[in-house]
Design a protein around this motif. Structure first.
Motif, PDB file in Angstrom:
ATOM      1  N   MET A   1     -94.526   7.031 -69.981  1.00 32.15           N
ATOM      2  CA  MET A   1     -93.909   6.085 -69.082  1.00 32.15           C
ATOM      3  C   MET A   1     -93.657   6.762 -67.740  1.00 32.15           C
ATOM      4  SD  MET A   1     -90.315   4.062 -69.388  1.00 32.15           S
ATOM      5  CE  MET A   1     -90.879   2.543 -70.087  1.00 32.15           C
ATOM      6  N   ALA A   2     -93.897   6.054 -66.659  1.00 26.72           N
ATOM      7  CA  ALA A   2     -93.685   6.582 -65.316  1.00 26.72           C
ATOM      8  C   ALA A   2     -92.198   6.755 -65.051  1.00 26.72           C
ATOM      9  CB  ALA A   2     -94.294   5.641 -64.290  1.00 26.72           C
ATOM     10  N   ARG A   3     -91.888   7.743 -64.243  1.00 27.36           N
ATOM     11  CA  ARG A   3     -90.504   8.025 -63.894  1.00 27.36           C
ATOM     12  C   ARG A   3     -90.368   8.002 -62.382  1.00 27.36           C
ATOM     13  NH1 ARG A   3     -88.722  13.754 -65.397  1.00 27.36           N
ATOM     14  NH2 ARG A   3     -89.195  14.138 -63.235  1.00 27.36           N
ATOM     15  N   LEU A   4     -89.385   7.332 -61.897  1.00 26.24           N
ATOM     16  CA  LEU A   4     -89.114   7.259 -60.462  1.00 26.24           C
ATOM     17  C   LEU A   4     -88.124   8.352 -60.104  1.00 26.24           C
ATOM     18  CD1 LEU A   4     -89.255   5.837 -57.696  1.00 26.24           C
ATOM     19  CD2 LEU A   4     -87.348   4.415 -58.462  1.00 26.24           C
ATOM     20  N   THR A   5     -88.477   9.149 -59.090  1.00 25.47           N
ATOM     21  CA  THR A   5     -87.594  10.198 -58.619  1.00 25.47           C
ATOM     22  C   THR A   5     -87.261   9.929 -57.163  1.00 25.47           C
ATOM     23  OG1 THR A   5     -88.680  11.767 -60.099  1.00 25.47           O
ATOM     24  CG2 THR A   5     -87.340  12.699 -58.329  1.00 25.47           C
ATOM     25  N   VAL A   6     -86.004   9.906 -56.840  1.00 24.96           N
ATOM     26  CA  VAL A   6     -85.562   9.709 -55.461  1.00 24.96           C
ATOM     27  C   VAL A   6     -85.065  11.054 -54.951  1.00 24.96           C
ATOM     28  CG1 VAL A   6     -83.977   8.476 -53.942  1.00 24.96           C
ATOM     29  CG2 VAL A   6     -84.925   7.329 -55.961  1.00 24.96           C
ATOM     30  N   LEU A   7     -85.642  11.495 -53.831  1.00 28.47           N
ATOM     31  CA  LEU A   7     -85.298  12.805 -53.286  1.00 28.47           C
ATOM     32  C   LEU A   7     -84.748  12.672 -51.873  1.00 28.47           C
ATOM     33  CD1 LEU A   7     -88.553  14.633 -54.369  1.00 28.47           C
ATOM     34  CD2 LEU A   7     -86.307  14.878 -55.410  1.00 28.47           C
ATOM     35  N   PRO A   8     -83.924  13.603 -51.457  1.00 30.55           N
ATOM     36  CA  PRO A   8     -83.469  13.605 -50.067  1.00 30.55           C
ATOM     37  C   PRO A   8     -84.655  13.854 -49.133  1.00 30.55           C
ATOM     38  CG  PRO A   8     -82.186  15.152 -51.402  1.00 30.55           C
ATOM     39  CD  PRO A   8     -83.324  14.657 -52.245  1.00 30.55           C
ATOM     40  N   ARG A   9     -84.589  13.303 -47.952  1.00 34.19           N
ATOM     41  CA  ARG A   9     -85.665  13.419 -46.976  1.00 34.19           C
ATOM     42  C   ARG A   9     -86.095  14.867 -46.750  1.00 34.19           C
ATOM     43  NH1 ARG A   9     -87.933  10.391 -42.818  1.00 34.19           N
ATOM     44  NH2 ARG A   9     -86.636   8.621 -43.326  1.00 34.19           N
ATOM     45  N   GLU A  10     -85.156  15.786 -46.711  1.00 35.41           N
ATOM     46  CA  GLU A  10     -85.491  17.179 -46.391  1.00 35.41           C
ATOM     47  C   GLU A  10     -86.197  17.924 -47.519  1.00 35.41           C
ATOM     48  OE1 GLU A  10     -81.289  16.472 -47.478  1.00 35.41           O
ATOM     49  OE2 GLU A  10     -82.438  15.838 -45.745  1.00 35.41           O
ATOM     50  N   THR A  11     -86.237  17.375 -48.720  1.00 37.18           N
ATOM     51  CA  THR A  11     -86.908  18.072 -49.821  1.00 37.18           C
ATOM     52  C   THR A  11     -88.135  17.350 -50.362  1.00 37.18           C
ATOM     53  OG1 THR A  11     -85.499  17.043 -51.490  1.00 37.18           O
ATOM     54  CG2 THR A  11     -84.756  19.153 -50.576  1.00 37.18           C
ATOM     55  N   ALA A  15     -91.565  18.667 -52.564  1.00 36.47           N
ATOM     56  CA  ALA A  15     -91.713  18.118 -53.918  1.00 36.47           C
ATOM     57  C   ALA A  15     -93.047  17.397 -54.076  1.00 36.47           C
ATOM     58  CB  ALA A  15     -90.546  17.181 -54.229  1.00 36.47           C
ATOM     59  N   ALA A  16     -93.421  16.607 -53.088  1.00 32.97           N
ATOM     60  CA  ALA A  16     -94.698  15.886 -53.149  1.00 32.97           C
ATOM     61  C   ALA A  16     -95.871  16.866 -53.155  1.00 32.97           C
ATOM     62  CB  ALA A  16     -94.819  14.909 -51.988  1.00 32.97           C
ATOM     63  N   THR A  17     -95.814  17.855 -52.280  1.00 32.52           N
ATOM     64  CA  THR A  17     -96.881  18.859 -52.219  1.00 32.52           C
ATOM     65  C   THR A  17     -96.967  19.627 -53.532  1.00 32.52           C
ATOM     66  OG1 THR A  17     -96.513  19.062 -49.846  1.00 32.52           O
ATOM     67  CG2 THR A  17     -97.784  20.800 -50.890  1.00 32.52           C
TER      68      THR A  17
END
Length: 163
Positions: A1-11, A15-17
């Motif tokens: 199952m997919a998981r949604l992760t919400v991150l602060p703009r500065e990180t 995280a994506a890379t």
């Protein structure tokens, strides 16, 4: 199952890379090539810039685009132009493996041409991946990586390579 992760703009850029780079690396290790689709917009640009600093098997990557605006590539609103500035001009992906939507054409012509490009490019990339997977030398790519030996990227039929 997919998981949604919400991150602060500065990180989120890191995280994506950190999420994208190993997926590309693994695809090339296992299949000899990777096919990616880039998106446009200003939000993704920092991720592309960060990816450009990574040691990835760029010559084994085929790039497509999910969308484009009806503008030439040098226009500030061009998704291809942004991706070229942030990533593509900074890495060693052969130009023939970069499949852009020609935004300067009338939309209907650009869409028709890109549909053909997608079909041809995806079929060719899939055949390259199958060939790499089935070839004894490239089946050992994952093993080679663990022993520090260089990878052997799959060669694109329409490209001219300089080794």
């Amino acid at each position: 199952m997919a998981r949604l992760t919400v991150l602060p703009r500065e990180t989120w850029t890191d995280a994506a890379t950190d999420r994208i780079a190993p997926i590309i690396d693994t695809a090339v290790s296992l299949r000899g090539a990777a096919v990616i689709a880039l998106t446009g917009g200003h939000t993704i640009s920092p991720v592309y810039q960060r990816l450009a600093t990574r040691q990835l098997p760029w010559r084994a990557i085929h790039v497509f685009f999910g969308d484009e605006r009806p503008v030439p590539p040098h226009h500030p609103e061009s998704n291809f132009g942004m991706a070229a500035a942030a990533l593509l001009s900074r890495v060693s992906i052969p130009a023939c493996q970069i499949h852009r939507i020609v935004g300067e054409k009338p939309a209907i012509d650009a869409a028709r041409d890109y549909e053909r490009e997608l079909r041809a490019g995806v079929v060719e990339a899939a055949s390259l991946i199958r060939a790499a997977r089935d070839a004894p030398a490239t089946r050992r790519v994952a093993e080679q990586r663990t022993h520090g030996e260089p990878r052997r990227p799959v060669r694109h039929a329409r490209c001219r390579y300089r080794d």
